[in-house]
Design an enzyme around this catalytic site. Sequence first.
Site, short mmCIF file in Angstrom:
data_model
loop_
_atom_site.label_atom_id
_atom_site.label_comp_id
_atom_site.label_asym_id
_atom_site.label_seq_id
_atom_site.Cartn_x
_atom_site.Cartn_y
_atom_site.Cartn_z
N ARG A 1 -1.07 -11.30 2.09
CA ARG A 1 -1.98 -10.43 2.49
C ARG A 1 -2.81 -9.90 1.35
O ARG A 1 -2.34 -9.78 0.28
CB ARG A 1 -1.02 -9.07 3.03
N PRO B 1 5.94 16.74 9.41
CA PRO B 1 7.37 16.26 9.18
C PRO B 1 7.46 14.81 8.95
O PRO B 1 6.84 14.06 9.66
CB PRO B 1 7.99 16.52 10.48
N GLU B 2 7.99 14.55 7.63
CA GLU B 2 8.24 12.95 7.21
C GLU B 2 9.55 12.56 7.61
O GLU B 2 10.29 13.30 8.13
CB GLU B 2 7.71 12.93 5.84
#
Length: 270
Positions: A151, A2-3
């Site tokens: 980053r 489940p997202e």
Amino acid sequence: MPELPEVETTLRGVVPHLVGRRITGVEVRQRRLRWPVPKQIDALAGRVVADASRRGKYLLFDVAPGAVILHLGMSGSLRVVAAGAGWRKHDHLALSLDSGRAIRFHDPRRFGCVLFCAGDPLAHRLIRDLGPEPLGDGFHAGYLAGVAAGRRGGIKQLLMDSRVVVGVGNIYACEALFLAGIHPRRAAGRVAGSRLETLVAAVKEVLGRSIEMGGTTLRDFLREDGEPGYFKQSLLVYGREGEPCKRCGGVVRRFVQVGRSTFYCPGCQR
Ligand SMILES: [Zn+2]
């Protein structure tokens, strides 16, 4: 797994059955979930569910004082059933309500959890460090630029970091990067601001569309037959290795990035 869209769909499905209802009984048949179901859950009978909400992939049921924190894990789902309905295998817990219905937690792999928080659930250790909601106002290009600055890790990794933004799973990260034309491995700090703006819009579009589609299968989701079969038809790159790109006709490729399959189109994403 489940997202975020399934969790949001689940929330929308249970809200009409749950909010404002009094819990009349609790039955825990399997206490050993990802973490043991605490005894406070068994003592919820008599409480009224004042509200139900979502933070990331956590469902929060306000049973003032305190809250139930529920996560669907890898294979969990919630179903609304008549209180006397038979239990299925892997139904672990039920909250009976004064409507004569019950909400059952079903989870074959038991990576989900049902916890109790005596105070503010947003301050709970599982929740307090989560990044902004992807569909909320707190997730915007300026914010993402600030987080991405300097980053060197790939932009996809950054998107999937729940401290940066919650609920952007692998499928959604692949799809959003395709929509935005950004290579998944591009160093996060080297994506121009205007492209980050496109990316943020793409994340919101992919998740928003998926939630809409999840909504269309809501009835099924809450019945016995279960899985929401949404979204698959509309995937642009995810799961399409070797197939033609829907935009340029080139070949969709796959590579493994931090243990997850990444799908992208070399012609469309730079
Ligand atoms: Zn392409």
